[in-house]
Design a protein around this motif. Sequence first.
Motif, PDB file in Angstrom:
ATOM      1  N   SER A 362      -6.037  15.411   3.824  1.00 40.55           N
ATOM      2  CA  SER A 362      -4.790  15.517   3.487  1.00 40.55           C
ATOM      3  C   SER A 362      -4.352  13.946   3.029  1.00 40.55           C
ATOM      4  CB  SER A 362      -3.782  16.112   4.282  1.00 40.55           C
ATOM      5  OG  SER A 362      -3.991  15.475   5.457  1.00 40.55           O
ATOM      6  N   GLY A 363      -5.158  12.809   3.827  1.00 40.89           N
ATOM      7  CA  GLY A 363      -4.576  11.541   3.606  1.00 40.89           C
ATOM      8  C   GLY A 363      -4.983  11.017   2.306  1.00 40.89           C
ATOM      9  N   ALA A 364      -6.068  11.522   1.521  1.00 38.18           N
ATOM     10  CA  ALA A 364      -6.361  10.780   0.298  1.00 38.18           C
ATOM     11  C   ALA A 364      -5.164  11.084  -0.766  1.00 38.18           C
ATOM     12  CB  ALA A 364      -7.666  11.548   0.083  1.00 38.18           C
ATOM     13  N   PRO A 365      -4.784  12.169  -1.100  1.00 41.32           N
ATOM     14  CA  PRO A 365      -4.025  12.421  -2.139  1.00 41.32           C
ATOM     15  C   PRO A 365      -2.460  11.738  -1.623  1.00 41.32           C
ATOM     16  CG  PRO A 365      -4.146  14.208  -1.049  1.00 41.32           C
ATOM     17  CD  PRO A 365      -5.165  13.490  -0.408  1.00 41.32           C
ATOM     18  N   VAL A 366      -2.243  11.550  -0.344  1.00 36.39           N
ATOM     19  CA  VAL A 366      -1.050  10.873  -0.057  1.00 36.39           C
ATOM     20  C   VAL A 366      -1.114   9.476  -0.349  1.00 36.39           C
ATOM     21  CG1 VAL A 366       0.554  10.284   2.161  1.00 36.39           C
ATOM     22  CG2 VAL A 366      -0.206  12.675   1.811  1.00 36.39           C
ATOM     23  N   GLY A 367      -2.065   8.989   0.122  1.00 30.66           N
ATOM     24  CA  GLY A 367      -2.553   7.602  -0.010  1.00 30.66           C
ATOM     25  C   GLY A 367      -2.370   7.156  -1.467  1.00 30.66           C
ATOM     26  N   ALA A 368      -3.003   7.932  -2.400  1.00 29.10           N
ATOM     27  CA  ALA A 368      -2.945   7.754  -3.719  1.00 29.10           C
ATOM     28  C   ALA A 368      -1.651   7.146  -4.290  1.00 29.10           C
ATOM     29  CB  ALA A 368      -3.520   8.733  -4.542  1.00 29.10           C
ATOM     30  N   LEU A 369      -0.377   8.473  -3.892  1.00 21.77           N
ATOM     31  CA  LEU A 369       0.876   8.111  -4.281  1.00 21.77           C
ATOM     32  C   LEU A 369       1.311   6.963  -3.708  1.00 21.77           C
ATOM     33  CD1 LEU A 369       1.964  11.983  -3.687  1.00 21.77           C
ATOM     34  CD2 LEU A 369       1.376  10.693  -6.062  1.00 21.77           C
ATOM     35  N   LEU A 370       1.108   6.599  -2.380  1.00 24.59           N
ATOM     36  CA  LEU A 370       1.620   5.486  -1.512  1.00 24.59           C
ATOM     37  C   LEU A 370       1.084   4.145  -2.352  1.00 24.59           C
ATOM     38  CD1 LEU A 370       1.755   6.484   1.933  1.00 24.59           C
ATOM     39  CD2 LEU A 370       3.506   6.349   0.537  1.00 24.59           C
ATOM     40  N   GLY A 371      -0.220   4.136  -2.792  1.00 25.66           N
ATOM     41  CA  GLY A 371      -1.025   2.930  -3.417  1.00 25.66           C
ATOM     42  C   GLY A 371      -0.300   2.684  -4.805  1.00 25.66           C
ATOM     43  N   GLY A 372       0.256   3.656  -5.497  1.00 19.21           N
ATOM     44  CA  GLY A 372       0.919   3.483  -6.623  1.00 19.21           C
ATOM     45  C   GLY A 372       2.222   2.614  -6.525  1.00 19.21           C
ATOM     46  N   THR A 373       2.868   3.283  -5.627  1.00 20.20           N
ATOM     47  CA  THR A 373       4.207   2.860  -5.041  1.00 20.20           C
ATOM     48  C   THR A 373       4.170   1.344  -4.599  1.00 20.20           C
ATOM     49  OG1 THR A 373       5.007   5.006  -4.533  1.00 20.20           O
ATOM     50  CG2 THR A 373       6.248   3.185  -3.636  1.00 20.20           C
ATOM     51  N   VAL A 374       3.229   0.913  -3.674  1.00 20.77           N
ATOM     52  CA  VAL A 374       3.147  -0.281  -3.126  1.00 20.77           C
ATOM     53  C   VAL A 374       2.643  -1.256  -4.265  1.00 20.77           C
ATOM     54  CG1 VAL A 374       1.602  -1.839  -1.843  1.00 20.77           C
ATOM     55  CG2 VAL A 374       2.550   0.437  -0.966  1.00 20.77           C
TER      56      VAL A 374
END
Length: 422
Positions: A362-374
Amino acid sequence: MATVEAAGVRAPAWRGGFGRLWSAAVVSRFGDALRTAALPLLAVRLTDDPLVIASVTACGYLPWLLFGLLGGAVADRVDQRRAMWAVDTVRGGLVACFALAVGLGHATIGLLIALAFALTTLQTLFDNASTALLPSLVGKETLGSANARLMTGQQLAGGFLAGPFVPLLLALGAAAPFAADAVTYLLAAALVASLRIRAPEREPRPAGSTLRAEVAEGVRTLWHDRVLRAVCTATLLCNIGMGALIATLVLHVTGWLHAGNAGFAAAMTAYSAGSLAGGGPAQWIARRIGGVRSLFLGGCVQTAALVLLGTVRHLGALLAGMALLGLMGMVWNVNQVTLMQQRSPAAMVGRVSSAFRTASTSGAPVGALLGGTVAGAYGLNGPALFAAVLFGLAVASLIPAHLPDVSVVEPDDGATTAHVKP
């Protein structure tokens, strides 16, 4: 179960079933790599909507969140060998039908999304059954070496061997990669079906036992094992970090480093090469410092590699950092899976595995969204530094696992696993 002694490390013999399981895993990964490379190319021919194209990738994660726990419970109920070859037979049939639709010009983006969702849903049963089956083939003393060989073979097939075949197959037509993938599924199914092993004995399930109760039992077992709980938490944090990095890596390379498409290709090659190289020392490190300490070492090195990526604006630093991430990522993966197999009660490996995979994936899709935001808020090198912080937190979360080991006891049924050195 046969084993051999190799350079002081007990390794599984290729005979006795492991060789066929390894071959099935490598052949299947080869086909998966062909399909994975062809899917986005087909998707952009069918639609130019970025959200719709991204949904194809999202369908590779969603079934794990919806059905991952259920797949583990089913894997513990059934004959795992039969489940694996049956699933691969069905997947081969689905991909063959899709290849036919592509060849006849009837493919649609909806059909492509449905295929991705169905294949990953079936994978939740296959992967958990495979994880539970391996200890029956090789024994606990050679699990680490067996996992290293499996992952290295899969990385070689998917990361290197499949790449040159994709343009050759696409030259034959858009359906060719999917037809080849269908063949690999059916070949893998035949290899697994040919295994001759005795199904592990299971205690009769209590009267009225339900899948929901059995899923809950697997989650509780994972939660009450101090080492597995810490490793799962650390893996989740790492996956969030890697999701942020990978989702924005092309921007990091082309926008921040100005290294172009060639630089991006070189970065991905460096990562694959590092992963391939990491299979060899994974067990060597674990045998000398212990499984949890090998994760601790891997996390520290990966944190340093991410800091290098985020602070040094040079292609050489990018390639070195990606190679280190791949190498220590393989060390992490091999020892994480081995610890989970060793510490889980024999009759619950599928359920514990599914709980672990569902939580960490579950961490991968969450990380992808956070990466774009950061990246949008702090710059294109921000996701690498954000990932470094998460990897540092992952290393810190492993500290409880270094405490003296205790027996792993499931409070509801009294089942106890063996003591395993962290």
